[in-house]
Design a protein around this motif. Structure first.
Motif, PDB file in Angstrom:
ATOM      1  N   GLY A  64      -6.560 -44.067  59.279  1.00  0.00           N
ATOM      2  CA  GLY A  64      -6.295 -42.772  58.657  1.00  0.00           C
ATOM      3  C   GLY A  64      -7.554 -41.924  58.547  1.00  0.00           C
ATOM      4  N   VAL A  65      -8.658 -42.552  58.112  1.00  0.00           N
ATOM      5  CA  VAL A  65      -9.913 -41.815  57.995  1.00  0.00           C
ATOM      6  C   VAL A  65     -10.368 -41.304  59.358  1.00  0.00           C
ATOM      7  N   LEU A  66     -10.128 -42.125  60.374  1.00  0.00           N
ATOM      8  CA  LEU A  66     -10.473 -41.725  61.737  1.00  0.00           C
ATOM      9  C   LEU A  66      -9.740 -40.436  62.109  1.00  0.00           C
ATOM     10  N   GLY A  67      -8.431 -40.412  61.811  1.00  0.00           N
ATOM     11  CA  GLY A  67      -7.626 -39.234  62.122  1.00  0.00           C
ATOM     12  C   GLY A  67      -8.017 -38.042  61.265  1.00  0.00           C
ATOM     13  N   THR A  71      -9.370 -33.706  61.724  1.00  0.00           N
ATOM     14  CA  THR A  71      -8.501 -32.601  61.331  1.00  0.00           C
ATOM     15  C   THR A  71      -9.107 -31.232  61.619  1.00  0.00           C
ATOM     16  N   PHE A  72     -10.374 -31.057  61.236  1.00  0.00           N
ATOM     17  CA  PHE A  72     -10.962 -29.723  61.358  1.00  0.00           C
ATOM     18  C   PHE A  72     -12.034 -29.656  62.433  1.00  0.00           C
ATOM     19  N   VAL A  73     -12.222 -30.775  63.164  1.00  0.00           N
ATOM     20  CA  VAL A  73     -13.287 -30.782  64.157  1.00  0.00           C
ATOM     21  C   VAL A  73     -12.977 -29.827  65.304  1.00  0.00           C
ATOM     22  N   ARG A  74     -11.710 -29.844  65.729  1.00  0.00           N
ATOM     23  CA  ARG A  74     -11.337 -28.970  66.832  1.00  0.00           C
ATOM     24  C   ARG A  74     -11.591 -27.502  66.473  1.00  0.00           C
ATOM     25  N   GLU A  75     -11.287 -27.153  65.207  1.00  0.00           N
ATOM     26  CA  GLU A  75     -11.541 -25.788  64.758  1.00  0.00           C
ATOM     27  C   GLU A  75     -13.032 -25.486  64.688  1.00  0.00           C
ATOM     28  N   GLN A  76     -13.780 -26.494  64.256  1.00  0.00           N
ATOM     29  CA  GLN A  76     -15.208 -26.297  64.048  1.00  0.00           C
ATOM     30  C   GLN A  76     -15.934 -26.101  65.377  1.00  0.00           C
ATOM     31  N   GLU A  77     -15.491 -26.846  66.398  1.00  0.00           N
ATOM     32  CA  GLU A  77     -16.257 -26.921  67.632  1.00  0.00           C
ATOM     33  C   GLU A  77     -16.484 -25.571  68.309  1.00  0.00           C
ATOM     34  N   ARG A  78     -15.428 -24.807  68.498  1.00  0.00           N
ATOM     35  CA  ARG A  78     -15.650 -23.516  69.165  1.00  0.00           C
ATOM     36  C   ARG A  78     -15.494 -22.375  68.187  1.00  0.00           C
ATOM     37  N   ASN A  79     -15.818 -22.665  66.923  1.00  0.00           N
ATOM     38  CA  ASN A  79     -15.704 -21.654  65.875  1.00  0.00           C
ATOM     39  C   ASN A  79     -14.291 -21.090  65.755  1.00  0.00           C
ATOM     40  N   ALA A  80     -13.308 -21.910  66.159  1.00  0.00           N
ATOM     41  CA  ALA A  80     -11.925 -21.459  66.067  1.00  0.00           C
ATOM     42  C   ALA A  80     -11.495 -21.339  64.612  1.00  0.00           C
ATOM     43  N   VAL A 153     -16.374 -31.884  57.012  1.00  0.00           N
ATOM     44  CA  VAL A 153     -16.694 -31.347  58.333  1.00  0.00           C
ATOM     45  C   VAL A 153     -17.850 -30.339  58.246  1.00  0.00           C
ATOM     46  N   ASN A 154     -18.081 -29.809  57.050  1.00  0.00           N
ATOM     47  CA  ASN A 154     -19.166 -28.843  56.873  1.00  0.00           C
ATOM     48  C   ASN A 154     -20.481 -29.465  56.433  1.00  0.00           C
ATOM     49  N   THR A 155     -20.525 -30.792  56.290  1.00  0.00           N
ATOM     50  CA  THR A 155     -21.779 -31.411  55.852  1.00  0.00           C
ATOM     51  C   THR A 155     -22.530 -31.947  57.062  1.00  0.00           C
ATOM     52  N   ARG A 156     -23.793 -32.298  56.809  1.00  0.00           N
ATOM     53  CA  ARG A 156     -24.630 -32.767  57.893  1.00  0.00           C
ATOM     54  C   ARG A 156     -24.140 -34.126  58.401  1.00  0.00           C
ATOM     55  N   THR A 157     -23.640 -34.951  57.479  1.00  0.00           N
ATOM     56  CA  THR A 157     -23.284 -36.322  57.844  1.00  0.00           C
ATOM     57  C   THR A 157     -21.799 -36.504  58.163  1.00  0.00           C
ATOM     58  N   ARG A 158     -21.061 -35.384  58.195  1.00  0.00           N
ATOM     59  CA  ARG A 158     -19.641 -35.371  58.588  1.00  0.00           C
ATOM     60  C   ARG A 158     -18.809 -36.649  58.427  1.00  0.00           C
ATOM     61  N   GLU A 159     -18.791 -37.461  59.497  1.00  0.00           N
ATOM     62  CA  GLU A 159     -17.892 -38.616  59.538  1.00  0.00           C
ATOM     63  C   GLU A 159     -18.209 -39.633  58.449  1.00  0.00           C
ATOM     64  N   VAL A 160     -19.459 -39.648  58.002  1.00  0.00           N
ATOM     65  CA  VAL A 160     -19.846 -40.609  56.971  1.00  0.00           C
ATOM     66  C   VAL A 160     -19.369 -40.133  55.599  1.00  0.00           C
ATOM     67  N   MET A 161     -19.427 -38.824  55.401  1.00  0.00           N
ATOM     68  CA  MET A 161     -19.158 -38.269  54.073  1.00  0.00           C
ATOM     69  C   MET A 161     -17.701 -38.456  53.659  1.00  0.00           C
ATOM     70  N   LEU A 162     -16.780 -38.374  54.621  1.00  0.00           N
ATOM     71  CA  LEU A 162     -15.359 -38.430  54.251  1.00  0.00           C
ATOM     72  C   LEU A 162     -14.959 -39.741  53.556  1.00  0.00           C
ATOM     73  N   PRO A 163     -15.219 -40.916  54.167  1.00  0.00           N
ATOM     74  CA  PRO A 163     -14.836 -42.142  53.452  1.00  0.00           C
ATOM     75  C   PRO A 163     -15.595 -42.336  52.143  1.00  0.00           C
ATOM     76  N   VAL A 164     -16.850 -41.891  52.097  1.00  0.00           N
ATOM     77  CA  VAL A 164     -17.644 -42.023  50.867  1.00  0.00           C
ATOM     78  C   VAL A 164     -16.969 -41.285  49.714  1.00  0.00           C
ATOM     79  N   LEU A 165     -16.467 -40.082  49.999  1.00  0.00           N
ATOM     80  CA  LEU A 165     -15.809 -39.311  48.948  1.00  0.00           C
ATOM     81  C   LEU A 165     -14.387 -39.788  48.708  1.00  0.00           C
ATOM     82  N   LEU A 166     -13.711 -40.157  49.797  1.00  0.00           N
ATOM     83  CA  LEU A 166     -12.266 -40.375  49.737  1.00  0.00           C
ATOM     84  C   LEU A 166     -11.855 -41.727  49.148  1.00  0.00           C
ATOM     85  N   PHE A 167     -12.475 -42.809  49.598  1.00  0.00           N
ATOM     86  CA  PHE A 167     -11.979 -44.130  49.204  1.00  0.00           C
ATOM     87  C   PHE A 167     -11.974 -44.387  47.693  1.00  0.00           C
TER      88      PHE A 167
END
Lengths: 221, 242
Positions: A64-67, A71-80, A153-167
């Motif tokens: 789930g965390v992987l997915g 969520t917002f990476v696709r939007e972030q990548e090309r400033n979509a 998705v807006n932090t420097r550590t992105r993928e690391v920050m989500l589980p740290v906050l979420l779990f």
């Protein structure tokens, strides 16, 4: 509002069904976790029924965390994301669309994993009690998950920050979902399972509403 | 320039808070006297029970601190003033400090009385999860640096984290419980705690609360000055570039 959220959902579903990269990765990863657990815990010595619900939910939580991270990476990548924010829709509609998308993705992965899980762990009886356990647990997971994914998705550590906050925040959902799954497998009696299902309903309602209301503050500039 | 600013700030701000500071020192002394000399030794738990006068106020402050984070976070999102953001940050740090203190003192006591450093009891688990949430909060802030966005994101985590606490407590409570039920506020005629112990506990709670507010102010001022320095540095950088 609902129609606008549905449009965002449709856009995400369509891109995902064309690429299929996230769903495949999530399903593969959740299977991988099941197999690693098989090595970590010697199932000839431990009762399978006792540990199975926990293993199942660890696998869903990681997949789930992987997915969620995507969520917002696709939007972030090309400033979509700016295009999305310029759309004449409420920020909450973006949340709702993304949230429903995440719930659907997780449920698809769960539907693929569960049969393999029953097969690999030789579970004899799995009741229909599994359906509410999976539904309620997944909704709770995705409610705060979608909100925090937008932060991470807006932090420097992105993928690391989500589980740290979420779990830590999801501890009640993890406990309740494992107990409710135990009921589906037959290790817990029905009257003991009811409070856990109620707890998940309360958690889901509280955090879907709070996340929905607060999401506007994430996307501001 | 810095030399001109600092003494004036000190002259204006220090006076009222130094009263709180001295009060804290006085009350803390009184607490130590009460905990080690005045209060009787518990018949069953022995000397280990005296850690209670530090453990209970620390746990109380942990929850007070995260409540302050919650309120300050809401006020920040509504008012958008740096004041509330700095209050939230200061209180979150104190929350982590006092949660750690409550966990450590509880663990020491548990070793003596329960015979185990740690048990997965409802209150312990809730406090541990609380600690994890606010450590995550501080990690989020430190990876993002200074910006209005950091303040906004932190406020969101501060609000979600606090709303979650009662639900976490309920869930781990059903999961299992071993912690001694609070006997201070039993809804009977007379509390089970002897009056002398209760008196020391009340003094300790007041002393720790004074300490909290004194530290909150100190941490707040530190943060204000840190932001001011960053601002001055940017100005100097700007001047040097021109």
């Amino acid at each position: 509002m609902i129609a606008k959220a549905a449009l965002i959902l449709e856009k995400d579903l369509r891109t995902e069904l064309r690429a299929k990269d996230i769903l495949t990765a999530m399903a593969y990863f959740s299977l991988l976790v099941l197999i690693i657990f098989n090595f970590a815990i010697d199932l000839r010595e431990v009762s399978v029924d006792a540990v199975a619900p926990g293993i199942l939910w660890v696998s869903f939580a990681f997949a789930g965390v992987l997915g969620l991270n995507r969520t917002f990476v696709r939007e972030q990548e090309r400033n979509a994301i700016e295009g999305l924010m310029l759309c004449p829709v409420d920020r909450s509609a973006i949340y709702l669309g993304k949230f429903i998308g995440n719930v659907l993705f997780m449920l698809i992965v769960e539907a693929l994993t569960v049969p393999l899980f029953i097969l690999l762990f030789n579970l004899s009886a799995v009741g229909f009690g599994l359906v509410p356990a999976l539904m309620l647990g997944t909704i709770g997971f995705a409610s705060i998950g979608t909100l925090f994914a937008a932060l991470a998705v807006n932090t420097r550590t992105r993928e690391v920050m989500l589980p740290v906050l979420l779990f830590p925040v999801l501890v009640p959902i993890v406990i309740a979902a494992v107990k409710a799954t135990g009921f589906a497998i037959g290790t817990i009696s029905p009257d003991l399972a009811i409070p856990w299902l109620n707890l998940m309903i309360v958690f889901d309602l509280v955090f879907v509403v709070v996340s929905y209301l607060i999401f506007g503050y994430v996307l501001e500039e | 320039m810095a030399q001109l600013v600092v003494p004036r700030e000190r002259a204006r701000r220090f006076a009222p808070w130094s009263v709180v500071g001295w009060l804290t020192i006085l009350l803390m002394g009184l607490t130590m006297f009460g905990a080690f000399i005045y209060a009787p030794t518990d018949r069953f738990q022995g000397i280990a029970q005296r850690i209670f006068y530090i453990h209970v106020p620390s746990a109380w402050l942990a929850y007070l601190a995260v409540f302050v984070v919650f309120i300050a976070s809401i006020l920040y999102l509504v008012r958008r003033s740096g004041f509330w953001d700095r209050v939230a940050l200061s209180s979150a740090e104190l929350g982590v400090v006092f949660t750690t203190l409550a966990l450590v003192t509880g663990s020491l006591w548990g070793r003596q009385v329960w015979g185990a450093w740690w048990v997965w009891d409802a209150r312990l688990t809730t406090t541990l999860v609380l600690w994890l949430i606010y450590v995550g909060y501080l990690m989020l802030r430190s990876t993002m640096g200074d910006s209005p966005r950091t303040a906004r994101f932190a406020a969101i985590v501060g609000i979600i984290g606090f709303i979650d606490v009662p639900i976490i407590h309920q869930s781990v409570n059903w999961w299992r419980t071993q912690h001694p039920t609070p006997i201070v506020v039993t809804p009977g005629e007379n509390p089970a705690l002897p009056p002398s112990m209760l008196l020391v506990l009340i003094v300790a709670v007041i002393a720790f609360s004074a300490l909290y507010f004194w530290l909150l102010n100190a941490r707040y001022r530190l943060e204000t000055q840190r932001e001011r320095i960053a601002e001055l540095r940017r100005e100097l950088q700007g001047a040097a570039d021109v």
